[in-house]
Design a protein around this motif. Structure first.
Motif, PDB file in Angstrom:
ATOM      1  N   VAL A 131       4.904   8.568  -9.256  1.00 37.04           N
ATOM      2  CA  VAL A 131       5.393   7.469 -10.092  1.00 37.04           C
ATOM      3  C   VAL A 131       4.209   6.872 -10.851  1.00 37.04           C
ATOM      4  CG1 VAL A 131       6.477   5.182 -10.078  1.00 37.04           C
ATOM      5  CG2 VAL A 131       7.303   6.974  -8.532  1.00 37.04           C
ATOM      6  N   ILE A 132       4.336   6.739 -12.129  1.00 38.79           N
ATOM      7  CA  ILE A 132       3.327   6.163 -13.043  1.00 38.79           C
ATOM      8  C   ILE A 132       2.154   7.111 -13.264  1.00 38.79           C
ATOM      9  CG2 ILE A 132       1.679   4.286 -13.472  1.00 38.79           C
ATOM     10  CD1 ILE A 132       3.505   2.395 -11.968  1.00 38.79           C
ATOM     11  N   VAL A 133       1.560   7.640 -12.175  1.00 37.61           N
ATOM     12  CA  VAL A 133       0.303   8.370 -12.297  1.00 37.61           C
ATOM     13  C   VAL A 133       0.444   9.672 -13.086  1.00 37.61           C
ATOM     14  CG1 VAL A 133       0.518   9.680 -10.142  1.00 37.61           C
ATOM     15  CG2 VAL A 133      -1.759   9.025 -10.987  1.00 37.61           C
ATOM     16  N   HIS A 134       1.657  10.211 -13.219  1.00 35.05           N
ATOM     17  CA  HIS A 134       1.817  11.446 -13.988  1.00 35.05           C
ATOM     18  C   HIS A 134       1.603  11.192 -15.481  1.00 35.05           C
ATOM     19  CE1 HIS A 134       5.690   9.605 -14.682  1.00 35.05           C
ATOM     20  NE2 HIS A 134       6.022  10.539 -15.552  1.00 35.05           N
ATOM     21  N   LYS A 135       1.694   9.903 -15.887  1.00 32.93           N
ATOM     22  CA  LYS A 135       1.442   9.553 -17.287  1.00 32.93           C
ATOM     23  C   LYS A 135       0.167   8.714 -17.442  1.00 32.93           C
ATOM     24  CE  LYS A 135       5.103  11.190 -19.534  1.00 32.93           C
ATOM     25  NZ  LYS A 135       6.176  10.269 -19.963  1.00 32.93           N
ATOM     26  N   VAL A 136      -0.078   7.824 -16.495  1.00 30.24           N
ATOM     27  CA  VAL A 136      -1.274   6.964 -16.529  1.00 30.24           C
ATOM     28  C   VAL A 136      -2.263   7.532 -15.522  1.00 30.24           C
ATOM     29  CG1 VAL A 136      -2.129   4.599 -16.334  1.00 30.24           C
ATOM     30  CG2 VAL A 136       0.229   5.013 -17.076  1.00 30.24           C
ATOM     31  N   VAL A 137      -3.163   8.367 -15.990  1.00 32.31           N
ATOM     32  CA  VAL A 137      -4.005   9.142 -15.082  1.00 32.31           C
ATOM     33  C   VAL A 137      -5.028   8.294 -14.347  1.00 32.31           C
ATOM     34  CG1 VAL A 137      -3.705  11.265 -16.396  1.00 32.31           C
ATOM     35  CG2 VAL A 137      -5.586   9.708 -16.971  1.00 32.31           C
ATOM     36  N   THR A 138      -5.278   7.073 -14.820  1.00 33.58           N
ATOM     37  CA  THR A 138      -6.239   6.204 -14.131  1.00 33.58           C
ATOM     38  C   THR A 138      -5.568   5.365 -13.048  1.00 33.58           C
ATOM     39  OG1 THR A 138      -5.907   4.508 -15.835  1.00 33.58           O
ATOM     40  CG2 THR A 138      -7.735   6.048 -16.147  1.00 33.58           C
ATOM     41  N   HIS A 139      -4.267   5.501 -12.908  1.00 30.60           N
ATOM     42  CA  HIS A 139      -3.532   4.654 -11.972  1.00 30.60           C
ATOM     43  C   HIS A 139      -3.681   5.175 -10.537  1.00 30.60           C
ATOM     44  CE1 HIS A 139      -0.524   1.515 -11.285  1.00 30.60           C
ATOM     45  NE2 HIS A 139      -0.003   2.304 -10.364  1.00 30.60           N
ATOM     46  N   THR A 140      -3.668   4.255  -9.571  1.00 30.63           N
ATOM     47  CA  THR A 140      -3.722   4.630  -8.153  1.00 30.63           C
ATOM     48  C   THR A 140      -2.617   3.905  -7.392  1.00 30.63           C
ATOM     49  OG1 THR A 140      -5.301   2.855  -7.651  1.00 30.63           O
ATOM     50  CG2 THR A 140      -6.210   5.039  -8.154  1.00 30.63           C
ATOM     51  N   THR A 141      -2.229   4.506  -6.266  1.00 32.01           N
ATOM     52  CA  THR A 141      -1.198   3.925  -5.399  1.00 32.01           C
ATOM     53  C   THR A 141      -1.736   3.861  -3.978  1.00 32.01           C
ATOM     54  OG1 THR A 141       0.602   4.793  -6.764  1.00 32.01           O
ATOM     55  CG2 THR A 141       1.134   4.191  -4.499  1.00 32.01           C
ATOM     56  N   LEU A 142      -1.718   2.675  -3.392  1.00 29.52           N
ATOM     57  CA  LEU A 142      -2.160   2.491  -2.012  1.00 29.52           C
ATOM     58  C   LEU A 142      -0.950   2.593  -1.087  1.00 29.52           C
ATOM     59  CD1 LEU A 142      -4.593  -0.565  -2.420  1.00 29.52           C
ATOM     60  CD2 LEU A 142      -5.044   1.883  -2.767  1.00 29.52           C
ATOM     61  N   VAL A 143      -1.036   3.463  -0.092  1.00 29.00           N
ATOM     62  CA  VAL A 143       0.058   3.680   0.851  1.00 29.00           C
ATOM     63  C   VAL A 143      -0.354   3.127   2.215  1.00 29.00           C
ATOM     64  CG1 VAL A 143       1.598   5.373   1.915  1.00 29.00           C
ATOM     65  CG2 VAL A 143       0.721   5.762  -0.406  1.00 29.00           C
ATOM     66  N   SER A 144       0.488   2.248   2.780  1.00 29.10           N
ATOM     67  CA  SER A 144       0.164   1.600   4.051  1.00 29.10           C
ATOM     68  C   SER A 144       1.387   1.592   4.953  1.00 29.10           C
ATOM     69  CB  SER A 144      -0.314   0.157   3.820  1.00 29.10           C
ATOM     70  OG  SER A 144      -1.398   0.114   2.922  1.00 29.10           O
ATOM     71  N   VAL A 145       1.145   1.347   6.246  1.00 30.75           N
ATOM     72  CA  VAL A 145       2.212   1.184   7.236  1.00 30.75           C
ATOM     73  C   VAL A 145       2.212  -0.264   7.692  1.00 30.75           C
ATOM     74  CG1 VAL A 145       3.023   1.811   9.534  1.00 30.75           C
ATOM     75  CG2 VAL A 145       2.136   3.563   8.017  1.00 30.75           C
ATOM     76  N   ARG A 146       3.410  -0.863   7.718  1.00 33.93           N
ATOM     77  CA  ARG A 146       3.533  -2.256   8.166  1.00 33.93           C
ATOM     78  C   ARG A 146       4.166  -2.329   9.553  1.00 33.93           C
ATOM     79  NH1 ARG A 146       6.465  -5.627   3.847  1.00 33.93           N
ATOM     80  NH2 ARG A 146       8.048  -4.024   4.282  1.00 33.93           N
ATOM     81  N   GLN A 147       5.324  -1.712   9.733  1.00 37.06           N
ATOM     82  CA  GLN A 147       6.030  -1.741  11.010  1.00 37.06           C
ATOM     83  C   GLN A 147       6.166  -0.326  11.554  1.00 37.06           C
ATOM     84  OE1 GLN A 147       6.741  -4.564  12.351  1.00 37.06           O
ATOM     85  NE2 GLN A 147       7.139  -6.071  10.757  1.00 37.06           N
ATOM     86  N   ASP A 148       5.846  -0.166  12.845  1.00 35.63           N
ATOM     87  CA  ASP A 148       6.017   1.122  13.517  1.00 35.63           C
ATOM     88  C   ASP A 148       6.214   0.828  15.000  1.00 35.63           C
ATOM     89  OD1 ASP A 148       6.028   3.700  14.419  1.00 35.63           O
ATOM     90  OD2 ASP A 148       4.045   4.237  13.671  1.00 35.63           O
ATOM     91  N   TRP A 149       7.445   0.549  15.387  1.00 32.45           N
ATOM     92  CA  TRP A 149       7.757   0.083  16.732  1.00 32.45           C
ATOM     93  C   TRP A 149       7.284   1.070  17.793  1.00 32.45           C
ATOM     94  CZ3 TRP A 149      10.661   1.723  20.903  1.00 32.45           C
ATOM     95  CH2 TRP A 149      11.000   0.760  21.846  1.00 32.45           C
ATOM     96  N   ALA A 150       7.531   2.355  17.590  1.00 33.64           N
ATOM     97  CA  ALA A 150       7.194   3.359  18.604  1.00 33.64           C
ATOM     98  C   ALA A 150       5.691   3.488  18.814  1.00 33.64           C
ATOM     99  CB  ALA A 150       7.781   4.715  18.214  1.00 33.64           C
TER     100      ALA A 150
END
Length: 426
Positions: free
Chosen positions: A132-151
């Motif tokens: 998403v976005i980065v295929h057109k805006v090559v300078t864009h970055t996406t940070l992926v994080s985990v918030r909840q993980d009960w197990a």
């Protein structure tokens, strides 16, 4: 050679004399994962400017909501470790304001996407095909994080997250590599222990719950006559009253917590919080003059129902399966009760000692006035009237370590006074 040197010097001097170009930092995207037993929820935060460039149309919501959902679904491709594709269900996008440290305020789109593996799929190990976005805006970055993980024992409140990767274009191949998400192993034991800890912290940091219980316990060592607190009830009788009040409060909020959590009834937060503030105000008034002498346990149980509803709001946000919810109720309740018993045990010597001191009456009234002021501040704040009293009362719960130290000191002092006083009364 002189002519060549002169020709080279001109652009060099122009370059050195020119003002440096100010690079304008662009906001990045955020993908926050909440891991459930059979699915993963991805909460996306996308800057509108770059999103419009990537999608190829103006992000005009709600008019272009369907087009935006189609675009996101086409650029979000999760798959299991076995290569099987997951089902992607895009929720309703909403437009809001945001701000990042390096960029200042800007508009962003927030949307939740449900990622569901095939039957038997592993939600803890998967690849995230996302451009998403980065295929057109090559300078864009996406940070992926985990918030909840009960197990995995990761139960957080607020915005606390753990980063698991960054999605960006590979400058060598000009492609966007898939992100491998490895959440390790998970177990019911880790979830149970996490809920035990969360329950303990919830009662420690929930200043309103503590004040309600303590303000009911404050006059417990006293007897009432002619509409006022008079003599002492006696040590054994006082301990029985304190134990009864604590047990009734426990049963009340436990019953409400179990009922509201298992029935999955959505309870509005504001009425519950106002009810809790009112219960504290009534308890404070009772500590000054007896309103329901001898029936404190009954009142604690009834008001405990409201406090239990407040606790259930925490569990509702976790979206647990039935089995996880049952274990969470056990751990959460147990954590609350263990900490509650610890606090009552620490407060008990001081309560018994203060009741026998001449200055005890004024300390009781002073404590009731402060508690009542905090209750009024909370009530106004919950009704939409911010005030410094509510903020100061909330700050007490944020520093629970100091509170425990103070209670421990008063417990030692109270126990010492009771031991010294005992021979004189026998």
């Amino acid at each position: 050679m002189r002519r060549i040197a002169a020709l080279l010097a001109v652009p060099l001097l122009v370059f050195l004399g020119a003002k440096p170009a100010a690079a304008h930092p662009m906001p990045h995207s955020v993908v926050v994962l909440d891991v459930h037993e059979a699915s993963v929820t991805a909460s996306l935060e996308l800057p509108v400017g770059d999103l419009a460039t990537g999608a190829g149309f103006a992000v005009d919501l709600p008019a272009r909501a369907d087009a935006l959902r189609d675009y996101l679904a086409g650029h979000f491709r999760p798959a299991g470790a076995d290569g099987r594709a997951w089902t992607v269900t895009v929720g309703d996008p909403e437009l809001t304001r945001a701000e990042q440290t390096s960029t200042g305020p800007y508009q962003e789109v927030r949307v939740e996407i449900e990622l569901t593996p095939p039957v038997g799929g592993d939600v803890r190990h998967f690849t995230l095909g996302y451009d998403v976005i980065v295929h057109k805006v090559v300078t864009h970055t996406t940070l992926v994080s985990v918030r909840q993980d009960w197990a995995a024992g990761r139960i957080t409140e607020g915005d606390t997250v753990e980063q698991v990767g960054v999605i960006a274009i590979d400058n060598r191949t000009m492609t966007v590599p898939q992100l491998t998400v490895d959440l390790g192993t998970g177990s019911s034991r880790q979830g149970l222990l996490a809920m035990l800890k969360l329950g303990g912290l919830h009662i420690l940091e929930g200043t309103d719950h503590l004040l309600f219980l303590l303000i009911l316990l404050l006059p417990a060592p006293l007897t009432a006559a002619r509409g006022r607190w008079s003599g002492l009830a006696g040590g054994r009788r006082a301990v029985r009253r304190i134990g009864g009040i604590t047990l009734a409060f426990t049963l009340g909020h436990s019953a409400a917590l179990v009922l509201s959590a298992l029935t999955r009834v959505e309870i509005p937060a504001r009425p519950v919080e106002v009810f809790i503030a009112v219960s504290i105000l009534i308890g404070a008034a009772h500590a000054v003059r007896p309103l329901f002498p001898g029936r404190e346990a009954l009142v604690a149980g009834l008001f405990g129902l409201g406090h239990g509803m407040a606790f259930s709001l925490t569990l509702a946000d976790l979206r647990l399966s039935t089995g996880q919810l049952a274990l969470s109720l056990l751990g959460f309740n147990l954590g609350i009760e263990l900490v509650q018993l610890l606090l009552v045990a620490l407060a008990l010597p001081a309560l018994l000692a203060l009741a026998g001191l001449p200055v005890g009456r004024w300390l009781r009234i002073g404590g009731a006035v402060l508690t009542g002021a905090a209750a009024v501040g909370w009530m106004l704040d919950r009704l939409g009237v911010p005030n410094p009293v509510a903020g100061a009362a909330d700050a007490v719960g944020a520093n629970h370590t100091s509170m425990l130290v103070v209670l421990a000191i008063t417990a030692v002092a109270g126990a010492g006074w009771l031991i010294r006083r005992k021979p004189a009364t026998t």
